[in-house]
Scaffold this motif. Sequence first.
Motif, mmCIF file in Angstrom:
data_model
loop_
_atom_site.group_PDB
_atom_site.id
_atom_site.type_symbol
_atom_site.label_atom_id
_atom_site.label_comp_id
_atom_site.label_asym_id
_atom_site.label_seq_id
_atom_site.Cartn_x
_atom_site.Cartn_y
_atom_site.Cartn_z
ATOM 1 N N ASP A 42 13.109 2.854 78.740
ATOM 2 C CA ASP A 42 13.482 1.538 78.403
ATOM 3 C C ASP A 42 14.791 1.103 79.398
ATOM 4 O O ASP A 42 14.810 1.517 80.286
ATOM 5 N N LYS A 43 15.344 -0.212 79.056
ATOM 6 C CA LYS A 43 16.172 -0.722 80.103
ATOM 7 C C LYS A 43 17.376 0.289 80.338
ATOM 8 O O LYS A 43 18.333 0.063 81.517
ATOM 9 N N ASP A 44 17.791 1.350 79.667
ATOM 10 C CA ASP A 44 18.830 2.041 79.715
ATOM 11 C C ASP A 44 18.331 3.376 80.536
ATOM 12 O O ASP A 44 18.993 4.349 80.895
ATOM 13 N N GLY A 45 17.081 3.553 80.844
ATOM 14 C CA GLY A 45 16.229 4.602 81.466
ATOM 15 C C GLY A 45 15.894 5.666 80.436
ATOM 16 O O GLY A 45 15.627 6.821 80.894
ATOM 17 N N LYS A 46 15.996 5.472 79.249
ATOM 18 C CA LYS A 46 15.410 6.526 78.162
ATOM 19 C C LYS A 46 14.120 6.433 78.115
ATOM 20 O O LYS A 46 13.316 5.384 78.095
ATOM 21 N N ILE A 47 13.455 7.663 78.147
ATOM 22 C CA ILE A 47 12.103 7.967 78.164
ATOM 23 C C ILE A 47 11.446 7.525 76.523
ATOM 24 O O ILE A 47 11.984 8.458 75.738
ATOM 25 N N ILE A 48 10.547 6.514 76.571
ATOM 26 C CA ILE A 48 10.138 6.219 75.006
ATOM 27 C C ILE A 48 8.484 6.567 74.977
ATOM 28 O O ILE A 48 8.224 6.724 73.942
ATOM 29 N N ALA A 49 8.027 6.872 76.166
ATOM 30 C CA ALA A 49 6.488 7.488 75.956
ATOM 31 C C ALA A 49 6.131 8.075 77.211
ATOM 32 O O ALA A 49 6.770 7.939 78.282
ATOM 33 N N VAL A 50 5.385 9.048 77.050
ATOM 34 C CA VAL A 50 5.057 9.931 78.134
ATOM 35 C C VAL A 50 3.524 10.873 77.876
ATOM 36 O O VAL A 50 3.469 11.048 76.758
ATOM 37 N N SER A 58 7.887 19.751 77.909
ATOM 38 C CA SER A 58 7.078 19.283 76.775
ATOM 39 C C SER A 58 7.508 17.845 76.429
ATOM 40 O O SER A 58 8.383 17.546 76.875
ATOM 41 N N LYS A 59 6.546 17.328 75.636
ATOM 42 C CA LYS A 59 6.690 15.865 75.347
ATOM 43 C C LYS A 59 8.006 15.748 74.176
ATOM 44 O O LYS A 59 8.945 14.805 74.488
ATOM 45 N N GLU A 60 8.195 16.853 73.565
ATOM 46 C CA GLU A 60 9.511 16.608 72.784
ATOM 47 C C GLU A 60 10.555 16.978 73.305
ATOM 48 O O GLU A 60 11.769 16.179 73.009
ATOM 49 N N GLU A 61 10.734 17.600 74.722
ATOM 50 C CA GLU A 61 11.811 17.678 75.572
ATOM 51 C C GLU A 61 11.941 16.336 76.210
ATOM 52 O O GLU A 61 13.240 16.481 76.767
ATOM 53 N N LEU A 62 11.109 15.648 76.377
ATOM 54 C CA LEU A 62 11.321 14.361 77.182
ATOM 55 C C LEU A 62 11.605 12.996 76.191
ATOM 56 O O LEU A 62 12.482 12.352 76.970
ATOM 57 N N ILE A 63 10.893 12.868 75.413
ATOM 58 C CA ILE A 63 11.077 11.607 74.605
ATOM 59 C C ILE A 63 12.427 11.643 74.004
ATOM 60 O O ILE A 63 12.984 12.600 73.651
ATOM 61 N N GLY A 64 13.195 10.544 74.274
ATOM 62 C CA GLY A 64 14.558 10.186 73.862
ATOM 63 C C GLY A 64 15.425 10.591 74.706
ATOM 64 O O GLY A 64 16.551 10.277 74.597
ATOM 65 N N LYS A 65 15.143 11.205 76.001
ATOM 66 C CA LYS A 65 16.019 11.831 76.814
ATOM 67 C C LYS A 65 16.131 10.731 78.054
ATOM 68 O O LYS A 65 15.100 10.143 78.232
ATOM 69 N N ASN A 66 17.474 10.571 78.611
ATOM 70 C CA ASN A 66 17.502 9.589 79.759
ATOM 71 C C ASN A 66 16.744 10.353 80.909
ATOM 72 O O ASN A 66 16.868 11.426 81.442
ATOM 73 N N PHE A 67 15.887 9.651 81.872
ATOM 74 C CA PHE A 67 15.172 10.143 82.617
ATOM 75 C C PHE A 67 16.050 10.642 83.864
ATOM 76 O O PHE A 67 15.802 11.608 84.779
ATOM 77 N N GLN A 68 17.217 10.129 83.847
ATOM 78 C CA GLN A 68 18.428 10.674 85.061
ATOM 79 C C GLN A 68 18.542 11.813 84.905
ATOM 80 O O GLN A 68 19.162 12.719 85.826
ATOM 81 N N GLN A 69 18.753 12.675 83.441
ATOM 82 C CA GLN A 69 19.281 13.766 83.507
ATOM 83 C C GLN A 69 18.158 15.073 84.094
ATOM 84 O O GLN A 69 18.399 15.961 84.087
ATOM 85 N N PHE A 70 17.160 14.617 84.389
ATOM 86 C CA PHE A 70 15.976 15.277 84.762
ATOM 87 C C PHE A 70 16.157 15.358 86.639
ATOM 88 O O PHE A 70 15.356 15.886 87.017
ATOM 89 N N LEU A 71 16.914 14.327 86.784
ATOM 90 C CA LEU A 71 16.901 14.392 88.485
ATOM 91 C C LEU A 71 17.752 15.284 89.125
ATOM 92 O O LEU A 71 18.953 15.572 88.222
ATOM 93 N N HIS A 72 17.586 15.542 90.347
ATOM 94 C CA HIS A 72 18.357 16.264 91.164
ATOM 95 C C HIS A 72 19.688 15.634 91.485
ATOM 96 O O HIS A 72 19.548 14.222 91.625
ATOM 97 N N ASP A 73 20.690 16.046 91.551
ATOM 98 C CA ASP A 73 21.939 15.346 92.020
ATOM 99 C C ASP A 73 21.876 14.357 93.266
ATOM 100 O O ASP A 73 22.545 13.275 93.134
ATOM 101 N N GLU A 74 21.088 14.663 94.122
ATOM 102 C CA GLU A 74 20.791 13.728 95.394
ATOM 103 C C GLU A 74 20.312 12.417 94.960
ATOM 104 O O GLU A 74 20.562 11.367 95.509
ATOM 105 N N THR A 75 19.285 12.340 94.114
ATOM 106 C CA THR A 75 18.843 11.149 93.476
ATOM 107 C C THR A 75 19.217 10.492 92.233
ATOM 108 O O THR A 75 19.190 9.350 91.897
#
Length: 272
Positions: free
Chosen positions: A23-31, A42-59
Motif C-alpha cells: 500500500d501507500k505506506d509500504g505495507k505488504i497486502i498480498a504476496v 512465510s506468507k503469514e510473516e509477510l502480510i501486514g508487515k512494512n516491506f522496509q523492515q525486511f531491507l538491509h540498512d544500506e537500502t
Amino acid sequence: LAESEERFRSLFENAPLGYQSIDKDGKIIAVNRAACSTLGYSKEELIGKNFQQFLHDETAENFNKILLQIQIAGELHDAEFKIRKKDNSLAIVAIAGKVAYSGDGRFKQLHCIIIDVTERKKTETDLRKLSSAVDQNPTAVLIMNREGIIEYANPKFTRLTGYSNDETVGKYHDFLKPSSMNRDEHTKIWDSLNAGEEWWGEYYNVKKNGEGYWELSSISTIKNNENEITHFLTVIEDITPRKLAEKELIRAKEEAQDLSKLKSNLLGNISH
C-alpha cells in the motif's frame, strides 16, 4: 465471476515469478509463493508487515523516498534492494511494478514483481574483476573467435606492438604473425589449436614502427559448457631484455673461453 477470480488467484499464487502488492505506506497486502521463497519468509510473516523492515540498512533508508517517487511517477523500474532473509543471509532483489489507483485517483497499491538477482550481481562483479585484471595485466592479451578474428586486445598489447585498438579489433589475426615464422609453421599451429591443443613459443617479431623485439607467446582455447571451442586466448610477453642478457652472457662466455685458450697457449709456449 467466482470462476474468473479463482483462475486469476491461482495464476497469481502459482506464478514462477515473485509477486507482491504494497500500500501507500509500504505495507505488504498480498504476496505469492515465489515471493515468499525469494524473501525467505512465510506468507503469514509477510502480510501486514512494512516491506522496509525486511531491507538491509544500506537500502532501507532510501525506501520511503523511492515510495514517494513511485506515487508521483505511477511506476517503478528495476529498483534494487538488499534484503535480510529469515536465516539472516543477505540477498539482492530487483523490483518493478505499476501503481493501481482508486476510483477517485488516489494511490491504492503498488503491484510489483520481485526477482532474486544475487547470483547475477555476483557474476557481474566477478566479470568486472576479471575484466579489470585483464585490462591491467602486465602482459599483452588477445582474444580471438574461432575464425581468427580479434575481438579484444588489452592496453598492454597496444603499448607493446604500437597497434591501436581500432587497428586490431575486428581484424584477422594473420597480420600479427611473427616475422620469423614461416607460413607452413603458422598453419600447423592453428590446426593444432583447432584440434583443442595449446601452443607456446619464442619468436622474433616487429612492432608497427619497425622496431624488433622478442616475444614469448602462448595460445590456449576457451570452451563453452558443451566443451566446444569458442575462442582463443593469446598471451604475449616481451622477453627482449632476457634475450639480450642471454646474448651478452653467451658473448662473455665465448670471450672467457678465448681468454682461457690464449692463456693455455701462452703457458704452453713458456713451458716449451
